[in-house]
Motif scaffolding. Structure first.
Motif, short mmCIF file in Angstrom:
data_model
loop_
_atom_site.label_atom_id
_atom_site.label_comp_id
_atom_site.label_asym_id
_atom_site.label_seq_id
_atom_site.Cartn_x
_atom_site.Cartn_y
_atom_site.Cartn_z
N GLU A 113 38.38 -84.74 -10.79
CA GLU A 113 38.77 -85.28 -12.09
C GLU A 113 40.07 -86.05 -11.88
OE1 GLU A 113 36.87 -85.12 -14.81
OE2 GLU A 113 35.39 -83.99 -13.65
N LEU A 114 40.02 -87.36 -12.05
CA LEU A 114 41.13 -88.24 -11.74
C LEU A 114 41.67 -88.94 -12.97
CD1 LEU A 114 39.48 -89.93 -8.63
CD2 LEU A 114 41.04 -87.99 -8.63
N SER A 115 42.84 -89.54 -12.81
CA SER A 115 43.44 -90.35 -13.85
C SER A 115 44.39 -91.33 -13.19
CB SER A 115 44.21 -89.45 -14.85
OG SER A 115 44.63 -90.21 -15.96
N ALA A 116 45.05 -92.12 -13.99
CA ALA A 116 46.09 -93.02 -13.50
C ALA A 116 47.38 -92.23 -13.35
CB ALA A 116 46.29 -94.18 -14.47
N ASP A 117 48.33 -92.78 -12.62
CA ASP A 117 49.68 -92.23 -12.57
C ASP A 117 50.20 -92.17 -14.01
OD1 ASP A 117 52.69 -92.66 -12.59
OD2 ASP A 117 52.38 -92.34 -10.46
N PRO A 118 50.94 -91.13 -14.38
CA PRO A 118 51.47 -91.04 -15.74
C PRO A 118 52.30 -92.28 -16.15
CG PRO A 118 51.74 -88.94 -14.65
CD PRO A 118 51.24 -89.91 -13.60
N SER A 119 52.92 -92.93 -15.19
CA SER A 119 53.69 -94.15 -15.49
C SER A 119 52.80 -95.27 -16.03
CB SER A 119 54.39 -94.68 -14.24
OG SER A 119 55.30 -93.73 -13.75
N PHE A 120 51.50 -95.18 -15.77
CA PHE A 120 50.56 -96.19 -16.22
C PHE A 120 49.59 -95.63 -17.25
CE2 PHE A 120 51.82 -97.18 -11.83
CZ PHE A 120 52.52 -98.34 -12.08
N GLY A 121 50.06 -94.61 -18.00
CA GLY A 121 49.27 -94.05 -19.09
C GLY A 121 48.30 -92.97 -18.68
N GLY A 122 48.43 -92.44 -17.48
CA GLY A 122 47.50 -91.43 -17.00
C GLY A 122 47.89 -90.01 -17.38
N ASP A 123 46.98 -89.11 -17.10
CA ASP A 123 47.14 -87.68 -17.38
C ASP A 123 47.85 -87.03 -16.20
OD1 ASP A 123 46.84 -84.94 -17.76
OD2 ASP A 123 44.71 -85.06 -18.27
N TYR A 164 51.00 -76.60 11.57
CA TYR A 164 51.30 -77.99 11.20
C TYR A 164 51.42 -78.04 9.69
CZ TYR A 164 50.64 -83.14 11.21
OH TYR A 164 50.80 -84.50 11.06
N ARG A 165 52.55 -78.49 9.22
CA ARG A 165 52.77 -78.69 7.79
C ARG A 165 53.34 -80.08 7.59
NH1 ARG A 165 52.28 -73.90 5.31
NH2 ARG A 165 52.77 -72.00 6.44
N ASP A 166 53.00 -80.69 6.49
CA ASP A 166 53.51 -82.03 6.22
C ASP A 166 54.04 -82.09 4.79
OD1 ASP A 166 54.12 -84.72 6.33
OD2 ASP A 166 52.05 -85.40 6.50
N ALA A 167 55.20 -82.70 4.64
CA ALA A 167 55.77 -82.99 3.32
C ALA A 167 55.80 -84.51 3.19
CB ALA A 167 57.16 -82.39 3.19
N ALA A 168 54.64 -85.08 2.90
CA ALA A 168 54.46 -86.53 2.90
C ALA A 168 54.95 -87.16 1.60
CB ALA A 168 52.99 -86.85 3.11
N GLN A 169 55.27 -88.45 1.68
CA GLN A 169 55.76 -89.18 0.51
C GLN A 169 55.23 -90.61 0.57
OE1 GLN A 169 59.98 -89.90 0.53
NE2 GLN A 169 60.05 -90.32 -1.66
N ALA A 170 54.83 -91.11 -0.58
CA ALA A 170 54.42 -92.51 -0.71
C ALA A 170 55.34 -93.18 -1.72
CB ALA A 170 52.96 -92.62 -1.16
N VAL A 171 55.70 -94.42 -1.45
CA VAL A 171 56.60 -95.16 -2.34
C VAL A 171 55.92 -96.46 -2.77
CG1 VAL A 171 58.82 -96.34 -2.54
CG2 VAL A 171 58.66 -94.20 -1.24
N MET A 172 55.91 -96.67 -4.08
CA MET A 172 55.41 -97.91 -4.67
C MET A 172 56.57 -98.49 -5.47
SD MET A 172 51.93 -98.59 -6.84
CE MET A 172 52.30 -97.47 -8.17
#
Length: 153
Positions: A39-49, A85-93
């Motif tokens: 169950e997906l939505s948009a990022d909250p910044s773009f009106g998503g849940d 193995y653990r990852d604390a990943a980050q994406a930047v837009m």
């Protein structure tokens, strides 16, 4: 040996109405991937849940997962004993850098190994894995690896 092609499929469904304009339509939708329903939505910044995953999060998760799987394969072939193995990943837009896209993904794997292996060897294998990661190779985003090595006790 012949060439093999790997095909992947997904389904997507949305219902609603955009008649009232950008501010008013529901961004919620369902995706089917490998028998799983997301169950997906948009990022909250773009009106998503905010209670639902968004495509940007899935992109980041795919990059992180692919790096893990590529590294485990490389490490296993090198007979390196990876035990965690653990990852604390980050994406930047960055909205100040149009057109909008995920411009940078930073993966921060913490790799736990057993045995007397130099850190430099582990970092080298992480780089080899990065070059072999199918997802990273498919992206135009910069993908950076900031790894930490931990010794198993």
């Amino acid at each position: 040996m012949g060439v093999t092609t790997h095909d992947y499929t997904a389904t997507l469904a949305w219902e609603g109405s955009t008649a009232l304009g950008y501010e008013h339509y529901d961004r919620g939708h369902a995706a089917g991937v490998g028998g799983e329903q997301l169950e997906l939505s948009a990022d909250p910044s773009f009106g998503g849940d905010p209670a639902r995953l968004n495509p940007e999060q899935l992109l980041l998760a795919a990059a992180s997962s692919c790096q893990l799987l590529s590294f485990l394969a490389v490490a296993a072939r090198a007979r390196l004993d990876v035990v965690g193995y653990r990852d604390a990943a980050q994406a930047v837009m960055d909205e100040a850098d149009p057109p909008l896209r995920v411009g940078r993904i930073t993966l921060r794997p913490e790799v736990t190994v057993r045995g007397d292996v130099p850190d430099s060897r582990i970092h080298h294998l992480l780089e080899v894995a990065h070059r072999e990661c199918f997802v990273a190779r498919s992206l135009t985003s910069e993908v950076v690896i900031e790894a930490t090595v931990v010794r198993a006790t």
